[in-house]
Design an enzyme around this catalytic site. Structure first.
Site, short mmCIF file in Angstrom:
data_model
loop_
_atom_site.label_atom_id
_atom_site.label_comp_id
_atom_site.label_asym_id
_atom_site.label_seq_id
_atom_site.Cartn_x
_atom_site.Cartn_y
_atom_site.Cartn_z
N CYS A 113 -72.83 -91.59 57.95
CA CYS A 113 -72.92 -92.69 58.92
C CYS A 113 -74.39 -92.98 59.25
CB CYS A 113 -72.14 -92.33 60.18
SG CYS A 113 -72.24 -93.61 61.45
N CYS A 209 -66.60 -88.76 65.44
CA CYS A 209 -66.11 -89.75 66.40
C CYS A 209 -64.72 -90.28 66.07
CB CYS A 209 -67.12 -90.87 66.55
SG CYS A 209 -67.35 -91.87 65.06
#
Ligand SMILES: Nc1ncnc2c1ncn2[C@@H]1O[C@H](COP(=O)(O)OP(=O)(O)OP(=O)(O)O)[C@@H](O)[C@H]1O
Length: 370
Positions: A113, A209
């Site tokens: 990410c 997340c």
């Protein structure tokens, strides 16, 4: 507290884009940027709909984070934009996470990410907006030494995120700013409270997340149902010792959940063999690794072949090793080295670079031979 964003221009001519997650850290970064007098723009990326990420409709944690970021931007008086990056995130992070597990590896999605969504896609947006830098709330230090930009661990060891940032290129590092790298987290919360930011006491975010409950196996199984198929547990000589309920539930070095009684010594997962759907188990010393092949190496200094300290998991202590550009040779056998994890190279606090663990070569012990 004033923080210099190290931009070589008068403050009034500076433009800073802040990546705002809606958490306390990046909120403080936005306030610090604004306090310098620079034109400050907050950007929040909508990365996933929580309900969709776990295959259910409904709740949307990302929505609350976006609202928190917007409230902070309003409070400090900066423009705030939200970009829908769900497709980018799905393709470069979630799909990679699933296919790595399906291939029997143990991925680190936060590195993908940072490397893709944040430091490639968002960084390009910041450049298009004419910003002088992109600032984030990562805990890592960017230092300039003799005109060279270096990455160093955060001063607060409990918060250091350098392992997750090894794939940052020199060009990206040049443009990025990490103003919190020299601060302890309690100080950042204190600053948020003093600034009257609504997120001052907001809980820290989860490790991954899009897996808020930690049940990553469910996400992988939902996206790839075959990964939940069971198979044989075999010993290192190929003898069947039992059955497992899907390789996705196991990782190298794991003991828990094997459910094979009657063994003369504790057995650990040594290897996952997705082609045969086999879980290969053995004694602890079979986990010892002498060498690891490393792929996609990123250097933050001029590449070299020398002794260095290497972290082979985010929570591991650095160990001594030598890297020749392809293979990492450990000074002493290392335990629990998993393909798919990152190997990050350090010299003291400085991040030299790193790469992804592709394959491992076991250290051979005489008592393992039969
Ligand atoms: N959805 C997002 N949109 C924009 N920037 C983000 C987003 N998620 C994370 N970031 C940036 O990356 C940094 C590190 O992310 P990480 O997930 O470690 O932090 P966080 O705990 O979510 O949030 P914070 O660090 O703001 O408390 C954040 O500080 C922020 O600058």
């Amino acid at each position: 507290m004033s923080i210099d964003f190290q931009i070589d221009k008068p403050k009034s001519a500076q433009r800073i884009v802040v990546a705002m997650s809606g958490g306390v850290d990046s909120s403080v970064v936005a306030a610090l940027a604004k306090a310098t007098g620079a034109e400050t723009i907050g950007i929040t990326l909508q990365l996933y709909d929580h309900g969709a990420a776990v295959g259910r409709k409904g709740s949307c944690c990302a929505g609350k984070d976006i609202r928190d970021a917007r409230a902070v931007a309003e409070k400090i008086g900066i423009p705030h934009y939200v970009f829908d990056y769900e497709n980018n995130f799905k393709e470069s992070v979630i799909d990679d996470f699933v296919s790595e597990y399906v291939a029997g590896r143990t991925p680190v999605p936060c590195i993908r990410c940072n490397q893709g969504v944040k430091f490639t896609d968002l960084l390009n947006v910041a450049r298009e907006l004419g910003a002088d830098c992109l600032a984030t709330g990562h805990y890592v230090r960017r230092l300039v030494n003799n005109d060279r930009v270096e990455m160093h661990r955060a001063l607060d060891p409990a918060r250091d995120q350098s392992y997750f940032l090894f794939a940052t290129t020199k060009e990206q590092l040049d443009y990025l700013r990490f103003p919190l790298g020299g601060l302890p987290k309690p100080k950042v919360r204190e600053m948020a409270a003093e600034l009257g930011l609504s997120v001052a006491m907001k809980a820290d975010s989860q490790d991954i997340c899009f897996v808020p409950d930690g049940d990553y196996a469910r996400i992988v199984e939902e996206k790839c149902p075959e990964s939940g198929q069971g198979g044989d547990i075999v010993d290192m000589q190929g003898r069947v010792l039992g059955k497992h309920s899907g390789l996705i539930h196991f990782t190298v070095g794991q003991r828990r959940g094997l459910e094979i009684g009657g063994q003369k010594e504790p057995l650990y997962v040594i290897r996952l063999d997705p082609a045969k759907k086999q879980l290969v188990v053995g004694p602890r010393q079979a986990l010892a690794v002498a060498k690891a092949e490393i792929k996609e190496v990123n250097w933050l200094v001029d590449g070299f072949d020398r002794e260095m300290q290497v972290k082979i998991r985010s929570a591991a202590k650095p160990v001594s090793a030598r890297f020749d550009g392809k293979e990492l040779v450990f000074e002493k056998p290392e335990y629990g080295v998993s393909p798919g994890q990152a190997a990050v190279f350090y010299d003291g606090d400085q991040v030299l670079g790193g790469g992804w663990i592709k394959e491992t070569t076991p250290a051979v012990f005489d008592d393992l031979a039969e």
